[in-house]
Every structure is written in C-alpha cells, then in structure tokens.
Design a protein around this motif. Structure first.
Motif, PDB file in Angstrom:
ATOM      1  N   ARG A  85       0.829  -1.207   0.000  1.00 41.74           N
ATOM      2  CA  ARG A  85       0.000   0.000   0.000  1.00 41.74           C
ATOM      3  C   ARG A  85       0.866   1.261   0.000  1.00 41.74           C
ATOM      4  O   ARG A  85       0.644   2.177  -0.790  1.00 41.74           O
ATOM      5  N   LEU A  86       1.859   1.311   0.877  1.00 43.26           N
ATOM      6  CA  LEU A  86       2.676   2.516   0.988  1.00 43.26           C
ATOM      7  C   LEU A  86       3.514   2.755  -0.262  1.00 43.26           C
ATOM      8  O   LEU A  86       3.632   3.895  -0.731  1.00 43.26           O
ATOM      9  N   PHE A  87       4.088   1.706  -0.814  1.00 47.45           N
ATOM     10  CA  PHE A  87       4.874   1.896  -2.027  1.00 47.45           C
ATOM     11  C   PHE A  87       3.986   2.189  -3.236  1.00 47.45           C
ATOM     12  O   PHE A  87       4.383   2.931  -4.140  1.00 47.45           O
ATOM     13  N   ALA A  88       2.771   1.633  -3.252  1.00 43.18           N
ATOM     14  CA  ALA A  88       1.854   1.926  -4.354  1.00 43.18           C
ATOM     15  C   ALA A  88       1.492   3.400  -4.390  1.00 43.18           C
ATOM     16  O   ALA A  88       1.523   4.044  -5.455  1.00 43.18           O
ATOM     17  N   LEU A  89       1.181   3.966  -3.232  1.00 36.91           N
ATOM     18  CA  LEU A  89       0.756   5.366  -3.164  1.00 36.91           C
ATOM     19  C   LEU A  89       1.923   6.344  -3.190  1.00 36.91           C
ATOM     20  O   LEU A  89       1.842   7.398  -3.835  1.00 36.91           O
ATOM     21  N   ASN A  90       2.990   6.022  -2.485  1.00 41.16           N
ATOM     22  CA  ASN A  90       4.077   6.979  -2.275  1.00 41.16           C
ATOM     23  C   ASN A  90       5.195   6.907  -3.296  1.00 41.16           C
ATOM     24  O   ASN A  90       6.000   7.842  -3.397  1.00 41.16           O
ATOM     25  N   ALA A  91       5.278   5.822  -4.040  1.00 39.35           N
ATOM     26  CA  ALA A  91       6.357   5.687  -5.023  1.00 39.35           C
ATOM     27  C   ALA A  91       5.846   5.295  -6.410  1.00 39.35           C
ATOM     28  O   ALA A  91       6.178   5.938  -7.403  1.00 39.35           O
ATOM     29  N   ARG A  92       5.029   4.240  -6.479  1.00 39.63           N
ATOM     30  CA  ARG A  92       4.577   3.778  -7.803  1.00 39.63           C
ATOM     31  C   ARG A  92       3.711   4.819  -8.515  1.00 39.63           C
ATOM     32  O   ARG A  92       3.944   5.136  -9.692  1.00 39.63           O
ATOM     33  N   ALA A  93       2.707   5.341  -7.825  1.00 44.68           N
ATOM     34  CA  ALA A  93       1.812   6.311  -8.462  1.00 44.68           C
ATOM     35  C   ALA A  93       2.554   7.560  -8.937  1.00 44.68           C
ATOM     36  O   ALA A  93       2.381   7.983 -10.093  1.00 44.68           O
ATOM     37  N   PRO A  94       3.411   8.177  -8.088  1.00 42.12           N
ATOM     38  CA  PRO A  94       4.172   9.330  -8.586  1.00 42.12           C
ATOM     39  C   PRO A  94       5.061   8.997  -9.781  1.00 42.12           C
ATOM     40  O   PRO A  94       5.205   9.820 -10.696  1.00 42.12           O
ATOM     41  N   PHE A  95       5.652   7.805  -9.768  1.00 44.18           N
ATOM     42  CA  PHE A  95       6.508   7.419 -10.890  1.00 44.18           C
ATOM     43  C   PHE A  95       5.723   7.422 -12.200  1.00 44.18           C
ATOM     44  O   PHE A  95       6.169   7.997 -13.209  1.00 44.18           O
ATOM     45  N   PHE A  96       4.563   6.785 -12.202  1.00 43.03           N
ATOM     46  CA  PHE A  96       3.816   6.681 -13.453  1.00 43.03           C
ATOM     47  C   PHE A  96       3.139   7.996 -13.843  1.00 43.03           C
ATOM     48  O   PHE A  96       2.923   8.241 -15.039  1.00 43.03           O
ATOM     49  N   LEU A  97       2.855   8.846 -12.880  1.00 38.85           N
ATOM     50  CA  LEU A  97       2.392  10.185 -13.224  1.00 38.85           C
ATOM     51  C   LEU A  97       3.526  10.989 -13.856  1.00 38.85           C
ATOM     52  O   LEU A  97       3.316  11.716 -14.837  1.00 38.85           O
ATOM     53  N   MET A  98       4.731  10.877 -13.300  1.00 36.58           N
ATOM     54  CA  MET A  98       5.882  11.544 -13.910  1.00 36.58           C
ATOM     55  C   MET A  98       6.128  11.001 -15.313  1.00 36.58           C
ATOM     56  O   MET A  98       6.449  11.765 -16.233  1.00 36.58           O
ATOM     57  N   GLN A  99       5.995   9.704 -15.479  1.00 35.39           N
ATOM     58  CA  GLN A  99       6.201   9.101 -16.792  1.00 35.39           C
ATOM     59  C   GLN A  99       5.239   9.684 -17.819  1.00 35.39           C
ATOM     60  O   GLN A  99       5.650  10.097 -18.917  1.00 35.39           O
ATOM     61  N   ALA A 100       3.950   9.731 -17.480  1.00 37.26           N
ATOM     62  CA  ALA A 100       2.949  10.277 -18.407  1.00 37.26           C
ATOM     63  C   ALA A 100       3.221  11.744 -18.696  1.00 37.26           C
ATOM     64  O   ALA A 100       3.104  12.202 -19.845  1.00 37.26           O
ATOM     65  N   PHE A 101       3.593  12.483 -17.665  1.00 37.79           N
ATOM     66  CA  PHE A 101       3.860  13.915 -17.802  1.00 37.79           C
ATOM     67  C   PHE A 101       5.075  14.170 -18.690  1.00 37.79           C
ATOM     68  O   PHE A 101       5.037  14.998 -19.608  1.00 37.79           O
ATOM     69  N   VAL A 102       6.164  13.460 -18.441  1.00 37.64           N
ATOM     70  CA  VAL A 102       7.388  13.647 -19.223  1.00 37.64           C
ATOM     71  C   VAL A 102       7.171  13.252 -20.681  1.00 37.64           C
ATOM     72  O   VAL A 102       7.617  13.942 -21.612  1.00 37.64           O
ATOM     73  N   ARG A 103       6.474  12.151 -20.903  1.00 41.53           N
ATOM     74  CA  ARG A 103       6.197  11.742 -22.284  1.00 41.53           C
ATOM     75  C   ARG A 103       5.408  12.819 -23.021  1.00 41.53           C
ATOM     76  O   ARG A 103       5.686  13.119 -24.200  1.00 41.53           O
ATOM     77  N   HIS A 104       4.440  13.400 -22.345  1.00 39.49           N
ATOM     78  CA  HIS A 104       3.647  14.469 -22.944  1.00 39.49           C
ATOM     79  C   HIS A 104       4.522  15.679 -23.301  1.00 39.49           C
ATOM     80  O   HIS A 104       4.412  16.232 -24.407  1.00 39.49           O
ATOM     81  N   LEU A 105       5.388  16.081 -22.389  1.00 37.53           N
ATOM     82  CA  LEU A 105       6.256  17.232 -22.648  1.00 37.53           C
ATOM     83  C   LEU A 105       7.215  16.954 -23.800  1.00 37.53           C
ATOM     84  O   LEU A 105       7.476  17.838 -24.631  1.00 37.53           O
ATOM     85  N   LEU A 106       7.739  15.743 -23.870  1.00 37.91           N
ATOM     86  CA  LEU A 106       8.651  15.393 -24.957  1.00 37.91           C
ATOM     87  C   LEU A 106       7.931  15.430 -26.303  1.00 37.91           C
ATOM     88  O   LEU A 106       8.498  15.876 -27.313  1.00 37.91           O
ATOM     89  N   GLN A 107       6.686  14.979 -26.316  1.00 39.02           N
ATOM     90  CA  GLN A 107       5.910  15.026 -27.561  1.00 39.02           C
ATOM     91  C   GLN A 107       5.684  16.467 -28.002  1.00 39.02           C
ATOM     92  O   GLN A 107       5.703  16.763 -29.208  1.00 39.02           O
ATOM     93  N   ARG A 108       5.485  17.348 -27.038  1.00 37.47           N
ATOM     94  CA  ARG A 108       5.272  18.766 -27.349  1.00 37.47           C
ATOM     95  C   ARG A 108       6.571  19.509 -27.609  1.00 37.47           C
ATOM     96  O   ARG A 108       6.561  20.605 -28.174  1.00 37.47           O
TER      97      ARG A 108
END
Length: 265
Positions: free
Chosen positions: A111-134
């Motif tokens: 639970r703690l790693f899912a919320l505190n590490a995994r979720a931020p990682f994949f949000l950063m991934q989606a965000f960075v991919r979007h910025l690179l596309q732009r």
C-alpha cells in the motif's frame, strides 16, 4: 517578488484536502490557467473544484484512488483530454500508515509503495512523455518527507517509500535536464494536515489537543503549515527557481546531521 504561474496548466494529486489542496489554491491565486485536482473524496474534490473555478481558474476534479495501478494513467489522460496540455505536476498524494521493522506486513509495504512511489513514478512518466511530444519545458515537484533521511521506528516502510521517491526525483531531473524538464522535491516536516490530525488524535489515541503538545516541544513552538509547503512548491514550479533541478529541500525546524530528537513528520 510575486510567484507567477500565468498561462500554466497544473496537475496536483492528493488535492482534495491538506497540502495538495493548498498547493492548488495558491496556484490558482498565482494565475494558473487551469488545474486538475484528484483524490478519493468526491464531495471535497467537487467543492474545491467549484471554488477555484469561481475565482477564475478553471479546475477539473478527477475521482481516483492512486493505489489502483491504472489510476495514474487515467488521471493524466483525463487532465490532458480536458485542458489539452500540462505544464506542471505536483505529486502530493500519499499515505503515512505506521509500520516498523518488527510489525510491518506485506500489505503495508504494497500500500505505501503503491501510493508513495509507484503512483508518482507513473504520473511523472505520463507527464514527461507528454512534454517530450510537445517539445516543451515543464516542472515537477514531489512532496516527500523528512523521514526519507531515516524515519522514526514506526515509519520504516513509509520512510523507505519516500526515500524511493526522493531517488526517483533526482533520476528524473538528471535524465531530462537537457529536455528542460525540472524535477525537485520537498522533504516536508511535521504538519497538522487533516490526515495527520486523524492519525494522531484518533488512530494513535493522542486526543484532539495533540497538536498543542507537539508544538510545545518544537524549536519554534509551532508546527509546519501546509501554506509554507505550498509556497515553496510554487516557487520550485515557477520560473523564479531558474534552472534548479534535482534538489531535495528539507522544510523542517532541524538541520540534518545536527543532534536532535526524532519526531514524526
């Protein structure tokens, strides 16, 4: 000198209350062109979204439990579909469940790693991919904890999860420096957020006046406020912070390495 987010589109997680909500409020007051907030409490999320929209900052609420592996992608995609782009990301969602070396369970870890590490990682991934596309610059701020340095005994797994996110913050900053994507973190000290109030007063049984007792033992005789965290987050997101990236800022009434008494945070 005023922090200015004019024209910027922001996504803030964990933003139906506490630190994330205050970041969204300060961002709206600083001229953000649009904000996506998310969290599990639909009533609070819709109320904050309406309130910020009424101030002139269009705000979208996305109901999501970031413990769900599919939630980060859903939140990012919904924000992009609504606003068309993202410029800034704040990962403020998290859990502070107690779990020590002796009593921590697999469920606590997941639970703690899912919320505190995994979720931020994949949000950063989606965000960075979007910025690179732009081909666009952007900034990330991750809300961490002073416990990432070590942590009190009953926060072993929580501390490890925040330590993991601190490393991921630096990794993202290094990997995408040349892409003009900055990533910084805030090691947040002990603040009386709604979640922490419930933890201390109810779950740990310290009563409604726990904050007064805690503050009395602190150097400045008060606790950190979410407003102080939000102001620092907005500085790190803004152009005022220049090229600063890969920094983890300790926001606490203590200097790491100096003799001190361990505290929750």
């Amino acid at each position: 000198m005023r922090i200015d987010l004019a024209g910027k589109i922001l996504l803030v997680t964990g933003s139906t209350q506490g630190t994330g909500a205050r970041v969204a409020e300060v961002a709206a007051a600083s001229g953000a062109a649009g904000i996506t907030i998310c969290g599990r409490n639909e009533a609070q999320g819709k109320a904050l979204s309406a309130a910020l929209t009424d101030t002139g900052c269009p705000t979208l609420f996305v109901a999501a439990d970031l413990a769900d592996p599919s939630a980060p992608e859903h939140v990012a995609a919904t924000a992009l579909a609504h606003f068309g782009r993202l410029d800034l990301l704040v990962n403020a969602a998290g859990a502070t469940d107690r779990a020590s070396i002796l009593d921590g369970t697999v469920a606590d870890w997941e639970r703690l790693f899912a919320l505190n590490a995994r979720a931020p990682f994949f949000l950063m991934q989606a965000f960075v991919r979007h910025l690179l596309q732009r081909g666009a610059p952007g900034a990330i701020v991750n809300i961490l904890s002073m416990n990432a340095h070590c942590g009190t005994p009953d926060l072993a797994i929580y501390a490890a999860s925040k330590g993991a996110l601190a490393t991921l913050t630096k990794n993202a900053a290094n990997a995408h420096l040349a892409d003009r994507i900055r990533a910084n973190g805030i090691n947040m000290g002990w603040a009386a957020t709604p979640a922490e109030h419930r933890m201390q007063s109810e779950l740990l049984g310290k009563g409604a006046d726990w904050q007064a007792h805690a503050a009395a033992g602190m150097p400045l005789k008060r606790m950190l406020t979410v407003d102080e965290v939000a102001q620092l987050a907005l500085f790190l997101l803004s152009d005022l912070s220049g090229l600063l990236t890969g920094a983890i800022v300790d926001l606490e009434q203590a200097v790491v390495g100096a003799p001190s008494v361990a505290r929750d945070c």
